[in-house]
Scaffold this active site. Structure first.
Site, PDB file in Angstrom:
ATOM      1  N   SER A   1      33.324  41.031  49.007  1.00  0.00           N
ATOM      2  CA  SER A   1      33.394  41.317  47.633  1.00  0.00           C
ATOM      3  C   SER A   1      32.421  40.055  47.123  1.00  0.00           C
ATOM      4  O   SER A   1      32.570  39.098  47.654  1.00  0.00           O
ATOM      5  CB  SER A   1      34.843  40.954  46.966  1.00  0.00           C
ATOM      6  OG  SER A   1      34.644  40.925  45.536  1.00  0.00           O
TER       7      SER A   1
ATOM      8  N   TYR B   1      43.016  37.160  45.532  1.00  0.00           N
ATOM      9  CA  TYR B   1      41.880  38.130  46.013  1.00  0.00           C
ATOM     10  C   TYR B   1      40.927  37.372  46.212  1.00  0.00           C
ATOM     11  O   TYR B   1      40.225  37.602  47.414  1.00  0.00           O
ATOM     12  CB  TYR B   1      41.576  39.177  44.847  1.00  0.00           C
ATOM     13  CG  TYR B   1      40.499  39.981  45.302  1.00  0.00           C
ATOM     14  CD1 TYR B   1      40.834  41.245  46.139  1.00  0.00           C
ATOM     15  CD2 TYR B   1      39.355  40.255  44.717  1.00  0.00           C
ATOM     16  CE1 TYR B   1      40.200  42.117  46.540  1.00  0.00           C
ATOM     17  CE2 TYR B   1      38.387  40.920  45.263  1.00  0.00           C
ATOM     18  CZ  TYR B   1      38.881  42.120  46.034  1.00  0.00           C
ATOM     19  OH  TYR B   1      37.822  43.375  46.344  1.00  0.00           O
TER      20      TYR B   1
END
Length: 256
Positions: A148, A161
């Site tokens: 990501s 995350y």
């Protein structure tokens, strides 16, 4: 003309076997469709038996080759058993992942462990199982970790995350160093916010959506189709000299 005209390396994946985790929906489903369209035989893995069966059937209707394998990738022994019994996979798209957004002061141990269990622990041991079979068979391969942009930058309510995706970025580099001599390439794909079943609930918050769009220089949210070409590129001979890299498909988020 004294020098021969170069020929573009093929983006085709005919004869290759690909494994895609989290393949029932979103990015995983798009990856499976893209790889099958490029000629690979794709094994779709997820806990959602009906979803991956339907996806494999749809790929078949479009002329592709696919099968569904219901599997919980957090069950490491089940993963090892499944991969050990299968023919070696030439391509892995390590996509299964999740998020539980929360401010750091509110993150629970349960949330932390759940995110790291899927995003890091499972990704690591799925890759290990696939790599082990490739090394035993003395075959090259392409490992694609779905990372990501949040593995490159920080964001509010995403400490866990971001940490998990930064771990994937580090894993990508270390695997590339170790596996290069075996002809196994390892790269990460780092998207911006893509409209998927996982992100849709977050993006329904108009303030959050506006903050996201303010960061994306191209002014729109990503769609799974925006990643399909990049996945085929990383899987194919077109990226034959790429390993240890992170390919950002972020609409310019990290450009400043």
């Amino acid at each position: 003309m004294t020098e021969p005209l170069p020929v573009t390396p093929s983006f085709r994946l005919d004869g290759k076997r690909a494994l895609v985790t989290g393949a029932g929906r979103g990015i995983g489903l798009a990856a499976a469709a893209a790889l099958a369209e490029a000629g690979a035989h794709v094994t779709l893995v997820a806990r959602s038996k009906d979803e991956i069966a339907a996806a494999a059937s749809e790929i078949g209707k479009r002329g592709g080759k696919a099968n569904a394998a219901p599997l919980d990738v957090t069950d490491i022994e089940a993963v090892r058993t499944f991969v050990a019994k299968a023919e070696p996979f030439d391509i892995l798209v390590n996509n299964a992942g999740s998020n539980r957004p929360a401010f750091m002061v509110d993150v629970t141990v349960e949330d932390f462990d759940a995110i790291f269990k899927l995003n890091v622990r499972s990704a690591y041991f799925v890759a290990q199982a696939v790599v082990k079979r490739l090394v035993e068979a003395k075959k090259p391969g392409s490992i694609i970790h779905i990372s990501s942009q949040m593995g490159h930058v920080g964001g509010p309510r995403r400490t866990v995350y971001c940490a998990s995706k930064a771990a994937i970025e580090g894993l990508t580099k270390a695997m590339a160093v170790e596996l290069g001599p075996h002809g196994i390439r390892v790269n990460a794909l780092a998207p911006t916010f893509i409209e998927t079943p996982m992100t849709r609930p977050f993006l329904q918050d108009e303030n959050f959506k506006r903050s996201v769009l303010d960061k994306i220089k191209l002014g729109r949210l990503g769609q799974v189709e925006d990643l399909m070409g990049a996945i085929v590129f990383l899987a194919s001979d077109a990226s034959a000299l790429m390993t240890g890299a992170s390919l950002l498909v972020d609409g310019g988020w990290t450009a400043e």
